[in-house]
Design an enzyme around this catalytic site. Structure first.
Site, short mmCIF file in Angstrom:
data_model
loop_
_atom_site.label_atom_id
_atom_site.label_comp_id
_atom_site.label_asym_id
_atom_site.label_seq_id
_atom_site.Cartn_x
_atom_site.Cartn_y
_atom_site.Cartn_z
N ASP A 166 1.03 -1.17 -0.01
CA ASP A 166 -0.09 -0.12 0.00
C ASP A 166 0.83 1.25 0.13
O ASP A 166 2.19 1.09 0.28
CB ASP A 166 -0.86 -0.02 1.23
CG ASP A 166 -1.42 1.20 1.62
OD1 ASP A 166 -2.17 1.81 0.77
OD2 ASP A 166 -1.39 1.64 2.88
N ASP B 268 -0.09 5.19 1.08
CA ASP B 268 -0.16 6.12 2.29
C ASP B 268 0.08 5.28 3.67
O ASP B 268 -0.71 4.34 3.75
CB ASP B 268 -1.33 6.74 2.17
CG ASP B 268 -1.54 8.08 1.24
OD1 ASP B 268 -1.35 7.52 0.00
OD2 ASP B 268 -1.81 9.03 1.36
#
Ligand code: IMP
Ligand code: MG
Length: 431
Positions: free
Chosen positions: A155, A157
């Site tokens: 991922d 953020d």
């Protein structure tokens, strides 16, 4: 009338991971029985405290070994389609999903106990974070010991950089990512951030992209082993030295899975229309300091001014309202087009598709390119997705659990720790 059940559900279920809570509950028993908080004022000597610690360590280890065996039994059930009965674990933790590998929980506990001194604590019982990190270690041990890690997906953020920030050249996560590439592990960055052009991804990831481009050690094949899957599962870019921003966009028809190719543009638009209306209603009813943002494959609300923080409760309420509205709408009900509504920390987005599709695309992309004869897809047990959003509602990494093994981190610093642990285990295996 709002029943107690609804209050409990709305307030709690989506903020709990039942498996972790259940393990925490099991560990709380020996904590209560064997930790000695009175030791500090009853003048018990160091040797008695050591004994207490050893006893707690033994009991915690036994419990985690028992859970480990229960997971083995669950996997046996999972692999036996003839068996109509649920496993014991499924009865105890109804939300439990499939496992791609067994989990060496006892060994992982011993590793984390050495780092976190869990058994030495007399006032603070084994916590959610202790259990989460034990599960991560067990998963890392499993993917390196029982098989070979072929694909790591990340991922963006909170996992690779702080929320809303970018991957800068000084980031400590760059070196371990390059190390993974040098060990011929493929990397996919599977982010919700949905941009149609390479410059926007370069702005977020330039530290990593420049480091790969300039690395004297990586071979051209290793450099080409990074892809970016943006908008959950909507935009694919591959690393390319020859392209501006080191990223070459890949046309959808080259990577859509057969199921994804069936998603009808009209269904996509109607899901986004319903979501947009529900989000607009939330802005009004909750008086959110936010504005709508519509894209071709997503719709969201973002703060009307970047300095404003939208209250967490309002973000969660918005996600749950939109999720329910979509589930009950004719566009969402038949699930012809999957969608993912999630709380991004200071925004809410509804994306078309979700990270289970995003990770699947990575598995197929690299499987077709680099897998051995006949292998067309990298399997779940050879895949690890690292992310920060694993609650069952309002979180987007959660969906990746259905296609591969996962690790749940809480900050970019934890990602670095996890990658160091991984490198250590891969190094040991090689030697
Ligand atoms: P992730 O943590 O890498 O999955 O990124 C999530 C964040 O990306 C969200 O919180 C948003 O701030 C941002 N974002 C930008 N564009 C989009 C989009 O199209 N859909 C979802 N999130 C987006
Ligand atoms: Mg994230």
């Amino acid at each position: 009338m709002t029943t107690r059940y609804r209050v409990e559900y709305a307030l709690k279920t989506h903020r709990r991971d039942q498996f972790i809570e259940w393990i925490k509950g099991l560990l709380a028993v020996p904590f209560v029985l064997y930790s000695q908080p009175n030791g500090i004022f009853e003048g018990q000597g160091l040797s008695s405290l050591t004994k207490t610690r050893e006893e707690a360590h033994r009991r915690y280890s036994e419990i985690l070994r028992d859970v480990e065996l229960m997971i083995d039994d669950h996997i046996a059930h999972q692999n036996d389609p003839e068996n109509p009965f649920p496993s014991k674990l499924k009865l105890l933790v109804p939300t439990i999903g499939p496992f791609f590998t067994r989990l060496p929980l006892e060994a992982a506990f011993k590793y984390q106990d050495r780092k976190r001194y869990i058994s030495s604590r007399r006032f603070v019982s084994p916590s959610f974070n202790d259990v989460r990190l034990i599960l991560n270690s067990a998963q890392i041990m499993a993917v390196t010991t029982y098989g070979t890690l072929q694909l790591a997906t990340f991922d963006g953020d909170v996992t690779l950089y702080d929320d809303g920030q970018s991957l800068e050249p000084a980031s400590p996560v760059i070196a371990p990512l390059l190390d993974l590439l040098s060990k011929n592990v493929k990397i996919g960055i599977v982010t919700a951030a949905g941009y149609t052009t390479a410059d926007r991804y370069y702005a977020r990831l330039h530290g990593l992209l420049d480091a790969i481009a300039n690395s004297p050690d990586l071979t051209p094949t290793q450099k080409a082993s990074l892809i970016i899957m943006g908008g959950e599962a909507n935009y694919l870019f591959e690393f390319s030295l020859a392209s501006p921003y080191y990223l070459a966009p890949v046309a959808r028809e080259k990577w859509l899975t057969p199921e994804m190719a069936l998603w009808d543009e009209r269904d996509i638009v109607s899901v986004l229309d319903v979501a947009e209306e529900a989000l607009g209603d939330c802005i009004k009813t909750l008086n959110l300091p936010a504005v709508l943002m519509r894209k071709d494959r997503a719709v969201g609300i973002i703060p009307s001014d970047p300095s404003i923080r939208i209250p967490r409760e309002s973000l969660e309420e918005t996600v749950l309202v939109v999720q329910k509205t979509l589930e009950l709408s004719s566009a969402g009900r038949h699930r012809r087009v999957p969608f993912c509504a999630f709380n991004g920390g200071n925004d809410v987005f509804v994306d078309i598709g979700d990270k289970s599709w995003g990770v699947t695309v990575c598995q197929r992309w690299f499987g077709a390119a680099g897998g051995g004869p006949g292998s067309k897809i990298i399997r779940g047990e050879n895949t690890l997705h690292v992310g920060d959003q694993f609650l069952s509602a309002g979180a987007n990494d959660f969906r990746a659990r259905s296609v591969g093994t996962t690790a749940w981190i809480a900050s970019p610093a934890e990602t670095v720790d996890l990658l160091d642990e991984l490198a250590d285990l891969m190094g040991k295996k090689l030697s």
